[in-house]
Design a protein around this motif. Structure first.
Motif, short mmCIF file in Angstrom:
data_model
loop_
_atom_site.label_atom_id
_atom_site.label_comp_id
_atom_site.label_asym_id
_atom_site.label_seq_id
_atom_site.Cartn_x
_atom_site.Cartn_y
_atom_site.Cartn_z
N UNK A 258 6.52 7.75 -1.87
CA UNK A 258 7.87 8.31 -1.69
C UNK A 258 8.86 7.20 -1.38
N UNK A 259 8.51 6.32 -0.47
CA UNK A 259 9.39 5.21 -0.11
C UNK A 259 9.62 4.29 -1.30
N UNK A 260 8.57 4.01 -2.05
CA UNK A 260 8.70 3.14 -3.23
C UNK A 260 9.68 3.74 -4.24
N UNK A 261 9.55 5.03 -4.53
CA UNK A 261 10.43 5.63 -5.53
C UNK A 261 11.87 5.75 -5.02
N UNK A 262 12.04 5.96 -3.73
CA UNK A 262 13.41 5.99 -3.18
C UNK A 262 14.07 4.63 -3.30
N UNK A 263 13.36 3.58 -2.97
CA UNK A 263 13.91 2.23 -3.07
C UNK A 263 14.16 1.85 -4.53
N UNK A 264 13.22 2.18 -5.40
CA UNK A 264 13.37 1.86 -6.82
C UNK A 264 14.57 2.58 -7.42
N UNK A 265 14.80 3.82 -7.02
CA UNK A 265 15.95 4.57 -7.51
C UNK A 265 17.25 3.95 -7.01
N UNK B 114 -5.99 11.59 6.15
CA UNK B 114 -5.09 10.60 6.72
C UNK B 114 -4.69 9.55 5.69
N UNK B 115 -5.62 9.05 4.95
CA UNK B 115 -5.32 8.04 3.94
C UNK B 115 -4.43 8.61 2.84
N UNK B 116 -4.67 9.87 2.46
CA UNK B 116 -3.86 10.49 1.42
C UNK B 116 -2.41 10.64 1.86
N UNK B 117 -2.19 10.98 3.11
CA UNK B 117 -0.83 11.11 3.65
C UNK B 117 -0.14 9.75 3.66
N UNK B 118 -0.84 8.73 4.05
CA UNK B 118 -0.26 7.38 4.07
C UNK B 118 0.15 6.93 2.68
N UNK B 119 -0.71 7.15 1.71
CA UNK B 119 -0.41 6.78 0.33
C UNK B 119 0.79 7.58 -0.19
N UNK B 120 0.85 8.85 0.15
CA UNK B 120 1.97 9.69 -0.29
C UNK B 120 3.29 9.16 0.25
N UNK B 121 3.33 8.82 1.53
CA UNK B 121 4.56 8.30 2.11
C UNK B 121 4.94 6.96 1.49
N UNK B 122 3.97 6.11 1.22
CA UNK B 122 4.27 4.84 0.57
C UNK B 122 4.85 5.06 -0.83
#
Length: 175
Positions: free
Chosen positions: A30-37, A20-28
Motif C-alpha cells: 500500500x505504501x509503495x503504490x501510494x508513493x509511486x502514484x 502477521x507477515x501477510x499484514x506487513x507485506x500488505x502495508x508495504x
C-alpha cells in the motif's frame, strides 16, 4: 479379560494461521503504490501564452515593440534585457543580476508601467509579453531562476525561445 491395547488417539493440533507477515507485506505494498502514484504526477509549471490571431497582426492584444520585453540568458549567470526590437529598442539593452534588486525589480517596474499604459488605452490587465532566450552556454538553473522571477513578478505571458540573432549573440558576448 485380557488387556486389550488401548487405542492411541492422536492429539489434535490447532489449525491457526499466523497472518502477521501477510499484514506487513500488505502495508508495504500500500505504501509503495501510494508513493509511486505521488511520484508519477507531473510537476510542471503552467505556461500561459496569448492566442494567435492572423487577422489582428498576430498575437491577440496587439503586436509590436511596446509590449515585448526580451531577456537573454548567458553564461556565468549573465542576464541582458531590452524592450522592443533590438535594432530600435524602447529600452536600451542593460545587464542585470538575479534577485530582488536585479531583474525582479526591473520586471516589476516594467510590468506595472505596461499595465498602467494598457489601462489608459482601455485594455485592462494587458501586461507585457516576455521573451526568454537562453543561450547554449547558459545553464538550466538560470532558466529555472528566471521562470521563478516571472511567477514572483506576476507576469502571465512569456515564452521560451532558443533562436538568437547574431546581434543578440554579440550583445551577450560583450560587456
Amino acid at each position: 479379560m485380557q488387556n486389550l491395547p488401548k487405542k492411541v488417539r492422536s492429539k489434535k493440533l490447532s489449525s491457526r494461521v499466523d497472518l502477521t507477515a501477510m499484514v506487513s507485506v500488505s502495508f508495504l505494498l500500500i505504501i509503495f503504490f501510494m508513493v509511486a502514484t505521488e511520484l508519477r504526477k507531473s510537476k510542471a509549471m503552467d505556461l500561459s501564452l496569448p492566442d494567435y490571431d492572423a487577422y489582428t497582426c498576430g498575437w491577440t492584444g496587439g503586436c509590436g515593440e511596446n509590449r515585448s520585453y526580451t531577456i537573454l540568458l548567458g553564461e556565468e549567470n549573465k542576464i541582458v534585457s531590452y524592450m522592443g526590437f533590438l535594432e530600435v529598442p524602447k529600452i536600451a539593452p542593460k545587464k542585470f543580476e538575479y534577485g530582488k534588486d536585479g531583474i525582479r525589480k526591473e520586471l516589476l517596474k516594467q510590468n506595472k508601467r505596461m499595465l498602467d499604459y494598457s489601462a489608459q488605452l482601455g485594455r485592462q490587465g494587458t501586461g507585457m509579453v516576455v521573451i526568454i532566450k537562453p543561450s547554449k552556454k547558459s545553464n538550466f538553473k538560470n532558466l529555472i531562476d528566471i521562470l521563478d522571477e516571472m511567477a514572483i513578478a506576476d507576469i502571465s505571458t512569456y515564452v521560451i525561445v532558443n533562436d538568437f540573432t547574431p546581434e543578440e549573440s554579440k550583445l551577450l558576448a560583450s560587456k
